[in-house]
Motif scaffolding. Structure first.
Motif, mmCIF file in Angstrom:
data_model
loop_
_atom_site.group_PDB
_atom_site.id
_atom_site.type_symbol
_atom_site.label_atom_id
_atom_site.label_comp_id
_atom_site.label_asym_id
_atom_site.label_seq_id
_atom_site.Cartn_x
_atom_site.Cartn_y
_atom_site.Cartn_z
ATOM 1 N N ILE A 86 0.841 -1.195 0.000
ATOM 2 C CA ILE A 86 0.000 0.000 0.000
ATOM 3 C C ILE A 86 0.879 1.249 0.000
ATOM 4 O O ILE A 86 0.657 2.193 -0.757
ATOM 5 C CB ILE A 86 -0.959 -0.002 1.214
ATOM 6 C CG1 ILE A 86 -1.968 -1.144 1.066
ATOM 7 C CG2 ILE A 86 -1.697 1.331 1.323
ATOM 8 C CD1 ILE A 86 -2.810 -1.404 2.301
ATOM 9 N N PRO A 159 -8.225 5.439 -6.484
ATOM 10 C CA PRO A 159 -7.679 6.151 -5.315
ATOM 11 C C PRO A 159 -8.665 7.154 -4.728
ATOM 12 O O PRO A 159 -8.578 7.514 -3.554
ATOM 13 C CB PRO A 159 -6.436 6.847 -5.868
ATOM 14 C CG PRO A 159 -6.632 6.900 -7.333
ATOM 15 C CD PRO A 159 -7.490 5.730 -7.710
ATOM 16 N N ALA A 162 -10.613 6.170 -1.336
ATOM 17 C CA ALA A 162 -9.954 6.402 -0.056
ATOM 18 C C ALA A 162 -9.917 7.900 0.251
ATOM 19 O O ALA A 162 -10.131 8.325 1.395
ATOM 20 C CB ALA A 162 -8.543 5.815 -0.080
ATOM 21 N N GLU A 163 -9.671 8.703 -0.778
ATOM 22 C CA GLU A 163 -9.679 10.167 -0.610
ATOM 23 C C GLU A 163 -11.042 10.630 -0.099
ATOM 24 O O GLU A 163 -11.142 11.426 0.839
ATOM 25 C CB GLU A 163 -9.417 10.863 -1.957
ATOM 26 C CG GLU A 163 -8.089 10.548 -2.605
ATOM 27 C CD GLU A 163 -6.979 11.470 -2.159
ATOM 28 O OE1 GLU A 163 -7.203 12.249 -1.212
ATOM 29 O OE2 GLU A 163 -5.889 11.402 -2.762
ATOM 30 N N MET A 166 -11.601 9.945 3.485
ATOM 31 C CA MET A 166 -10.900 10.875 4.374
ATOM 32 C C MET A 166 -11.538 12.263 4.344
ATOM 33 O O MET A 166 -11.584 12.961 5.351
ATOM 34 C CB MET A 166 -9.419 10.932 4.018
ATOM 35 C CG MET A 166 -8.725 9.637 4.404
ATOM 36 S SD MET A 166 -6.986 9.779 4.694
ATOM 37 C CE MET A 166 -6.344 9.694 3.076
ATOM 38 N N PRO A 172 -6.709 8.481 8.484
ATOM 39 C CA PRO A 172 -5.948 7.656 7.528
ATOM 40 C C PRO A 172 -5.998 6.177 7.906
ATOM 41 O O PRO A 172 -6.116 5.311 7.041
ATOM 42 C CB PRO A 172 -4.525 8.191 7.659
ATOM 43 C CG PRO A 172 -4.683 9.592 8.121
ATOM 44 C CD PRO A 172 -5.925 9.615 8.970
ATOM 45 N N ALA A 175 -9.281 4.876 6.793
ATOM 46 C CA ALA A 175 -9.294 4.752 5.336
ATOM 47 C C ALA A 175 -8.547 3.495 4.920
ATOM 48 O O ALA A 175 -8.950 2.781 3.998
ATOM 49 C CB ALA A 175 -8.652 5.977 4.697
ATOM 50 N N LEU A 176 -7.483 3.228 5.641
ATOM 51 C CA LEU A 176 -6.654 2.072 5.323
ATOM 52 C C LEU A 176 -7.388 0.768 5.607
ATOM 53 O O LEU A 176 -7.506 -0.110 4.743
ATOM 54 C CB LEU A 176 -5.386 2.150 6.185
ATOM 55 C CG LEU A 176 -4.204 1.294 5.764
ATOM 56 C CD1 LEU A 176 -3.653 1.816 4.459
ATOM 57 C CD2 LEU A 176 -3.135 1.333 6.840
ATOM 58 N N ILE A 180 -9.161 0.549 1.912
ATOM 59 C CA ILE A 180 -8.147 -0.012 1.011
ATOM 60 C C ILE A 180 -7.974 -1.513 1.219
ATOM 61 O O ILE A 180 -8.042 -2.291 0.261
ATOM 62 C CB ILE A 180 -6.796 0.723 1.189
ATOM 63 C CG1 ILE A 180 -6.987 2.208 0.874
ATOM 64 C CG2 ILE A 180 -5.755 0.121 0.263
ATOM 65 C CD1 ILE A 180 -5.770 3.046 1.060
ATOM 66 N N MET B 1 -2.794 11.532 0.417
ATOM 67 C CA MET B 1 -2.448 10.125 0.572
ATOM 68 C C MET B 1 -0.953 9.966 0.829
ATOM 69 O O MET B 1 -0.435 8.873 0.876
ATOM 70 C CB MET B 1 -2.817 9.369 -0.719
ATOM 71 C CG MET B 1 -4.262 9.452 -1.050
ATOM 72 S SD MET B 1 -5.262 8.548 0.117
ATOM 73 C CE MET B 1 -5.489 7.048 -0.810
ATOM 74 N N GLN B 3 0.632 10.418 3.407
ATOM 75 C CA GLN B 3 0.969 9.841 4.709
ATOM 76 C C GLN B 3 1.239 8.343 4.618
ATOM 77 O O GLN B 3 1.916 7.788 5.446
ATOM 78 C CB GLN B 3 -0.118 10.138 5.764
ATOM 79 C CG GLN B 3 -1.512 9.721 5.372
ATOM 80 C CD GLN B 3 -2.265 10.844 4.685
ATOM 81 O OE1 GLN B 3 -1.846 11.345 3.648
ATOM 82 N NE2 GLN B 3 -3.366 11.289 5.267
ATOM 83 N N PHE B 4 0.690 7.701 3.566
ATOM 84 C CA PHE B 4 0.897 6.258 3.421
ATOM 85 C C PHE B 4 2.306 5.916 2.955
ATOM 86 O O PHE B 4 2.744 4.785 3.055
ATOM 87 C CB PHE B 4 -0.120 5.668 2.438
ATOM 88 C CG PHE B 4 -1.521 5.675 2.978
ATOM 89 C CD1 PHE B 4 -1.753 5.522 4.342
ATOM 90 C CD2 PHE B 4 -2.615 5.814 2.128
ATOM 91 C CE1 PHE B 4 -3.047 5.519 4.839
ATOM 92 C CE2 PHE B 4 -3.901 5.816 2.617
ATOM 93 C CZ PHE B 4 -4.122 5.677 3.975
ATOM 94 N N MET B 7 4.798 4.094 5.096
ATOM 95 C CA MET B 7 4.634 2.672 5.378
ATOM 96 C C MET B 7 5.668 1.811 4.665
ATOM 97 O O MET B 7 5.799 0.627 4.957
ATOM 98 C CB MET B 7 3.228 2.227 4.982
ATOM 99 C CG MET B 7 2.205 2.977 5.800
ATOM 100 S SD MET B 7 0.515 2.437 5.690
ATOM 101 C CE MET B 7 0.367 1.655 4.160
ATOM 102 N N VAL B 8 6.397 2.409 3.722
ATOM 103 C CA VAL B 8 7.406 1.634 3.010
ATOM 104 C C VAL B 8 8.707 1.557 3.798
ATOM 105 O O VAL B 8 9.451 0.587 3.678
ATOM 106 C CB VAL B 8 7.672 2.261 1.621
ATOM 107 C CG1 VAL B 8 8.694 1.460 0.850
ATOM 108 C CG2 VAL B 8 6.388 2.352 0.840
#
Lengths: 270, 279
Positions: A86, A159, A162-163, A166, A172, A175-176, A180, B1, B3-4, B7-8
């Motif tokens: 993700i 996408p 998810a936007e 939010m 977030p 949303a995750l 997602i 988005m 902020q994701f 996560m990497v």
């Protein structure tokens, strides 16, 4: 006439193919019930190799380590792999490129190369070989496969959904987890399945990175195969049964569930 | 988005440590001498020199390549017809056959290879059957034949599935067009079906050649303790001889050979495609 002949010819070819692929498995199952110690002469039916297997502490330990390692490695690599996938889908191209290149290494390299690399890493870090190193190694080679199976699913997602979540006030995290993850669930499940079987069946990497009496089924079969030990046939049969049942469950449960759903929907209509 | 994106980072760190560093360690060990401890390294080509000047090692390399190439050829020769036959079946039968072919691969490779040791023994099933016809007993175990058989057995399903996938993706109207334009079935196959299924054959070759050239458990189990291949040398350097520098050098040589052969396979494939276009 010639068409019929062709059909018979291809039928025979495929029958021989099935024989080739399944004969060794059936052979193992049959000889696990052999009374004698011989792997070549069937002298009578008996369950003694099964009782010997269950009484054999190393075999039971290996079975336990294999299952424990597969479950832990699957759980951890599925979670980490999904999170990373993700993240990658929102990352800059450069970061994505680096991670994809790194992931290619364990997939493209011969297993033995990955194995010796890890062996030297653990030794350089002075980590003692055992269950922990085996688990780390399994997580290492499972995550790339999870990422590979989640990524294509993520690419097809819109996408904006998810936007929108939010914009409507979802955090977030919400949303995750609420938008997602559910959307790419099929990819996550197939990734977890691949991870589980890869871990369950692994031999080469485990063989190099484990030690101190910890071994999995593959290592046990490898070391025991040097002498005649029909308990291995019993263990193999057990594995065949476990794998077959889990494959059936994986394939059948969704169909039963969907049938039940369809039935419930029908009942409601009435 | 954005902020994701964070996560990497954990995985980036993790993969650097457990994927990149081990590869660098192999490079480091391969080009140095001076034992297995990291602290007293000295740069040298000694390991490569030793491998390339010792006749026994070169023979082992040659044998590994020969066995892997023979395995790959047998897999193509058996796998192509099987994939072709499956691809011609009806949709429902197709799925059943794919399941039949892939099912054994779910079962532990060691377990399935071990089964062959009983079948191939001098008093095993095959020799018993041959005995009825007055042949044998033939010593199958601990020969090239047993090793190749074990590898074909383990890797054939990958070849079949790869070729099958490319055959089912093919546009069948092209074959119809070819036969409408007067090509006989043989010509249809060699000029249309075969070239179009080449990508599947190529990826099948990759999936068979790569594990067979580096395998060490199949040669150990079916070839016996004295049957040496590149994989078994690497194993013994690391687990019994304890010469990590030399073992790393051999793995590096093997990895380079694999990369070169993959490159050639892909080049040949592209060349053939160009030829097809030009023709």
């Amino acid at each position: 006439m010639s068409k019929k002949k062709k059909k018979i010819g291809s039928g025979i070819f495929m029958a021989l193919m099935v024989l080739f692929l399944y004969a060794p498995i059936i052979y193992t199952i049959v000889f696990s019930f052999n009374e004698g110690k011989s792997l070549t002469n069937f002298t009578g039916f008996s369950l003694k190799w099964y009782s010997k297997m269950f009484a054999n502490k190393t075999m039971m330990e290996a079975l336990f380590y294999t299952i424990a390692c597969a479950i832990l490695a699957t759980a951890i690599s599925t979670v980490v792999g999904t999170i990373t996938a993700i993240g990658l889908s929102k990352s800059r191209k450069a970061v994505r490129g680096i991670v994809e290149q790194l992931n290619q290494l364990p997939i493209m390299n011969p297993e033995i190369v990955t194995a010796i690399g890890l062996l030297m890493l653990f030794s350089a870090l002075h980590v003692e070989k055992g269950f922990f190193t085996m688990l780390i190694a399994h997580i290492m080679f499972c995550i790339p496969y999870v990422i590979l199976s989640v990524m294509p699913k993520l690419r097809t997602l819109n996408p904006n959904i998810a936007e929108a979540a939010m914009d409507l006030g979802a955090t977030p995290w919400q949303a995750l987890t609420k938008v997602i993850v559910p959307q790419c669930m099929p990819g996550i499940i197939s990734g977890a399945l691949i991870a589980f079987t890869m871990s369950f069946d692994d031999f080469v990497i485990s063989y190099f990175v484990t030690g101190n009496g910890v071994s999995n089924i593959s290592i046990l079969v490898y070391t025991e195969s040097r002498r005649v030990n029909p308990s291995i046939n019993a263990l193999s049969t057990l594995i065949v049964v476990i794998i077959t049942i889990s494959l059936i469950l994986v394939n059948v449960i969704p169909t039963i569930a969907s049938k039940k759903e369809a039935k419930l929907a029908q009942d409601k209509d009435i | 988005m954005k902020q994701f994106r964070k996560m990497v980072y954990p995985y980036l760190l993790w993969s650097t440590v457990v994927i990149a560093v081990p590869m660098l360690l192999i490079l480091l060990y391969a080009f140095t001498a001076g034992g297995n401890s990291v602290s007293k390294f000295m740069f040298s080509f000694k390991n490569f020199h030793r491998f390339l000047t010792d006749k026994t090692f070169l023979e082992v390399l040659y044998r590994s390549l020969r066995i892997a190439i023979e395995t790959t050829i047998v897999c193509v020769l058996l796998g192509y017809p099987a994939a072709y036959i499956i691809a011609k079946y009806s949709e429902k039968v197709k799925m059943r056959w794919v399941l039949i072919i892939t099912l054994p691969t779910w079962i532990n490779m060691l377990v399935r290879t071990y089964a062959w040791t009983g079948i191939l023994q001098e008093d095993g099933v095959i020799n018993n059957i041959l005995g009825i016809f007055g042949i044998g007993p033939v010593a199958f175990m601990y020969t090239d034949f047993a090793v190749i058989l074990g590898m074909v057995y383990n890797f054939l399903p990958f070849m079949i599935i790869q070729i099958y996938t490319s055959l089912t993706k093919m546009d069948y109207s092209l074959i119809e067009a070819a036969s409408d334009l007067g090509a006989n079935p043989r010509k249809c196959f060699t000029k249309v079906t075969l070239p179009l299924s080449m990508p599947g054959v190529i990826s099948g070759i990759t999936l068979v050649f790569l594990p067979s050239v580096s395998s060490f458990c199949i040669p150990r189990m079916l070839g016996g303790g004295s049957y040496v291949m590149v994989g078994t040398i690497i194993e013994s350097q690391f687990l019994t001889a304890g010469d990590w520098n030399f073992g790393s050098a051999i793995s590096l040589i093997m990895a380079v050979i694999i990369m070169i052969s993959m490159y050639i396979t892909k080049k040949v494939d592209k060349g053939e495609k160009l030829e097809a276009i030009n023709a």
